[in-house]
Motif scaffolding. Structure first.
Motif, short mmCIF file in Angstrom:
data_model
loop_
_atom_site.label_atom_id
_atom_site.label_comp_id
_atom_site.label_asym_id
_atom_site.label_seq_id
_atom_site.Cartn_x
_atom_site.Cartn_y
_atom_site.Cartn_z
N THR A 51 0.83 -1.20 0.00
CA THR A 51 0.00 0.00 0.00
C THR A 51 0.87 1.25 0.00
N THR A 52 0.34 2.37 -0.50
CA THR A 52 1.11 3.59 -0.54
C THR A 52 1.09 4.28 0.82
N ASN A 53 -0.02 4.13 1.54
CA ASN A 53 -0.10 4.76 2.84
C ASN A 53 -0.34 3.71 3.92
N VAL A 54 0.75 3.01 4.20
CA VAL A 54 0.67 1.86 5.09
C VAL A 54 0.11 2.24 6.46
N MET A 55 0.64 3.34 7.03
CA MET A 55 0.23 3.71 8.39
C MET A 55 -1.26 3.92 8.49
N THR A 56 -1.81 4.76 7.62
CA THR A 56 -3.22 5.07 7.68
C THR A 56 -4.04 3.81 7.47
N ASP A 57 -3.67 3.06 6.47
CA ASP A 57 -4.38 1.83 6.18
C ASP A 57 -4.37 0.89 7.37
N LEU A 58 -3.19 0.71 7.93
CA LEU A 58 -3.06 -0.25 9.03
C LEU A 58 -3.91 0.15 10.22
N THR A 59 -3.93 1.43 10.55
CA THR A 59 -4.74 1.87 11.69
C THR A 59 -6.19 1.51 11.44
N CYS A 118 -4.19 1.24 22.95
CA CYS A 118 -3.94 2.35 22.04
C CYS A 118 -2.95 1.92 20.94
N TYR A 119 -3.33 2.19 19.70
CA TYR A 119 -2.45 1.83 18.56
C TYR A 119 -1.19 2.71 18.59
N LEU A 120 -0.03 2.10 18.64
CA LEU A 120 1.21 2.89 18.67
C LEU A 120 1.91 2.94 17.33
N ALA A 121 2.06 1.78 16.69
CA ALA A 121 2.85 1.74 15.46
C ALA A 121 2.53 0.49 14.65
N GLY A 122 2.90 0.55 13.40
CA GLY A 122 2.73 -0.62 12.54
C GLY A 122 3.70 -0.53 11.37
N ALA A 123 4.23 -1.67 10.94
CA ALA A 123 5.21 -1.67 9.85
C ALA A 123 5.25 -3.04 9.19
N PRO A 124 5.67 -3.07 7.91
CA PRO A 124 5.83 -4.37 7.25
C PRO A 124 6.76 -5.27 8.05
N THR A 153 2.57 -8.99 5.25
CA THR A 153 2.58 -9.16 6.71
C THR A 153 3.04 -7.88 7.39
N TYR A 154 2.35 -7.50 8.46
CA TYR A 154 2.72 -6.30 9.24
C TYR A 154 2.71 -6.66 10.72
N ALA A 155 3.60 -5.99 11.48
CA ALA A 155 3.52 -6.09 12.93
C ALA A 155 2.93 -4.78 13.42
N ARG A 181 3.34 -2.92 26.22
CA ARG A 181 3.32 -2.94 24.75
C ARG A 181 3.00 -4.35 24.27
N ILE A 182 2.01 -4.44 23.41
CA ILE A 182 1.61 -5.76 22.90
C ILE A 182 1.62 -5.71 21.39
N ARG A 183 2.25 -6.72 20.80
CA ARG A 183 2.31 -6.74 19.33
C ARG A 183 1.35 -7.78 18.76
N TYR A 184 0.91 -7.49 17.55
CA TYR A 184 0.06 -8.42 16.79
C TYR A 184 0.58 -8.49 15.37
N ILE A 185 0.24 -9.58 14.72
CA ILE A 185 0.52 -9.71 13.29
C ILE A 185 -0.77 -9.42 12.53
N LEU A 186 -0.68 -8.49 11.57
CA LEU A 186 -1.81 -8.25 10.68
C LEU A 186 -1.38 -8.73 9.31
N GLN A 187 -2.21 -9.50 8.66
CA GLN A 187 -1.82 -10.03 7.35
C GLN A 187 -2.91 -9.82 6.32
N ARG A 188 -2.50 -9.26 5.19
CA ARG A 188 -3.42 -9.26 4.05
C ARG A 188 -3.17 -10.56 3.30
N ILE A 189 -4.19 -11.36 3.20
CA ILE A 189 -4.06 -12.68 2.59
C ILE A 189 -4.08 -12.52 1.07
N ASN A 190 -3.16 -13.17 0.42
CA ASN A 190 -3.03 -13.04 -1.04
C ASN A 190 -4.15 -13.87 -1.71
N ASP A 191 -5.17 -13.17 -2.15
CA ASP A 191 -6.32 -13.90 -2.70
C ASP A 191 -6.18 -14.21 -4.19
#
Ligand code: ADP
Ligand code: GN1
Ligand code: MG
Length: 369
Positions: free
Chosen positions: A5-13, A24-30, A39-41, A50-60
């Motif tokens: 994505t071109t605007n990863v931060m906005t999208d991820l939030t 509270c959402y602090l940060a996100g990055a590939p 895949t993003y953390a 601080r708690i991390r999660y994996i967010l994944q866009r599944i390749n459809d």
């Protein structure tokens, strides 16, 4: 479908908001080096932690039926977690959406899922120490054993013909004949290498058709970077990347551990003089795998462990080559001839296994007798 994505931060939030995440959402990055999904953390702050999660866009484009895929993953993760108090670290845990679903669809139809982040552990692209091979193989073998008694209907085939080497070989031949991108000339040597090895492609399929090796529930993508090793103990804590968990042959799983862990170089190494199947690592992989999955295997499966390593390495080489000829539509690439480089490396590894076939079989014989 576009990736990256071109605007990863906005999208991820926005994406993260769809999931049942607190604080509270602090940060996100590939994150990570997978060839398929995005895949993003993401990091949250909750009660000062601080708690991390994996967010994944599944390749459809790769996984054509995401609801079926996620149904598989839900069943498998629930089964693996049953009765295990440490399951939060030892298996993937799906974080549901706020509506309680296993995945979320974004405004442009993309499929997203969220997993608990496995902390204090990591994946490796290249083996750093032979002990890691033992742990990885033991963990993948244990994974297969735990799924033996998964109840319910047959899992969905998330990618039909995934490890059907005949199907992969035929696909390569079609790509060569079509040569839609005019790339066949650049890959003349690799195409000849592949075509000269047609005899290999039906071996396991024939054994399966004759009932000599059974279908089981397998992972199907057991490369080294799909198992997390504990930072302190080095133990294989958690097998990840469940997209291809489906009915298959345990031999492909074992073979792919060898392809990825016993290679002395990276999967896309361009200096082929550095690419070698390391026999001592192979021995450790056999040992680790037998330590957990040994009792599961029949005689024929044991006898074909070394062959399976060569076959799967060949098959994945075929897939990289086909994707190169078809214009790089499947695997993510980071340079123009990346898939051809990956193919060359796999074929160099096949050659290395061919020259060491007798030694590999001797190792298996010794460790299984
Ligand atoms: P792909 O299908 O694209 O290979 P993966 O599911 O393997 O995607 O994820 C890519 C990388 O992200 C992994 O190699 C691993 O390093 C990291 N990763 C994935 N899931 C987790 C998790 N639950 N906790 C920590 N890291 C993870
Ligand atoms: C892909 O998703 P990832 O990067 O773990 C591929 C595997 C290949 C591997 C080669 C769904 O694995 O089949 O063996 O690349 N996954 C899929 O590195 O095609
Ligand atoms: Mg992966």
């Amino acid at each position: 479908m576009s990736f990256g994505t071109t605007n990863v931060m906005t999208d991820l939030t926005a994406i993260a908001k769809a999931f049942s995440l607190h604080g509270c959402y602090l940060a996100g990055a590939p994150y990570g080096n997978g060839h398929i999904n995005d895949t993003y953390a993401v990091t949250y702050e909750e009660h000062g932690r601080r708690i991390r999660y994996i967010l994944q866009r599944i390749n459809d484009r790769v996984f054509r039926n995401v609801p079926a895929l996620m149904e598989n993953i839900q069943r498998v993760t629930t089964h693996l977690a049953r009765g295990d108090a440490t399951a939060g670290r030892r298996t993937l845990t799906i974080v549901p959406t706020r509506e309680g679903a296993a995945y979320h669809r974004d405004s442009v139809g993309g499929y997203w899922r969220c997993y608990v982040f496995i902390e204090n552990a990591q994946t490796y692209e290249i083996l750093q120490d032979p002990r890691q091979a033992r742990e990885a193989a033991r963990a993948f073998g244990e994974f297969q054993c735990l799924l033996v008694n998964l109840g319910g209907p047959r899992l969905h085939d998330t990618i039909p013909h995934f490890h059907d080497t005949r199907h992969r070989f035929d696909a390569l031949q079609r790509a060569v004949a079509a040569d839609r991108h005019g790339r066949a000339a650049a890959a003349e040597t690799e195409i000849a290498f592949a075509l000269a090895r047609e005899a290999m492609v039906d071996v396991l399929l024939n054994l399966q058709a004759r009932g000599e090796i059974p279908e089981r529930i397998t992972h199907n993508d057991t490369k080294l970077n799909n198992v997390m090793l504990d930072d302190t103990t080095g133990q294989g804590v958690c097998v990840i990347d469940f997209d291809t968990v489906m009915p298959g042959l345990v031999l492909y799983d074992f073979g792919d551990m060898v392809r990825s862990a016993a290679n002395s170089a990276a999967e896309d190494e361009t200096d082929l003089s550095r690419v070698r199947m390391q026999l001592p690592v192979f021995a450790v992989l056999v040992e680790g795998y037998l330590a957990s999955a040994g009792p599961l295997l029949n005689e024929t499966e044991r006898a074909y462990l070394a062959f399976a390593a060569r076959l799967i390495t060949f098959e994945i080489g075929l897939r990289f080559l086909t994707d190169f000829l078809e214009g790089d539509t499947y695997f993510k690439i980071h340079r123009s001839v990346h898939n051809l480089d990956r193919c060359r490396c796999q074929f160099a590894l096949v050659r290395s296994m061919e020259t060491q076939a007798a030694e590999m079989n001797a190792v298996v014989e010794k460790l299984t007798s």
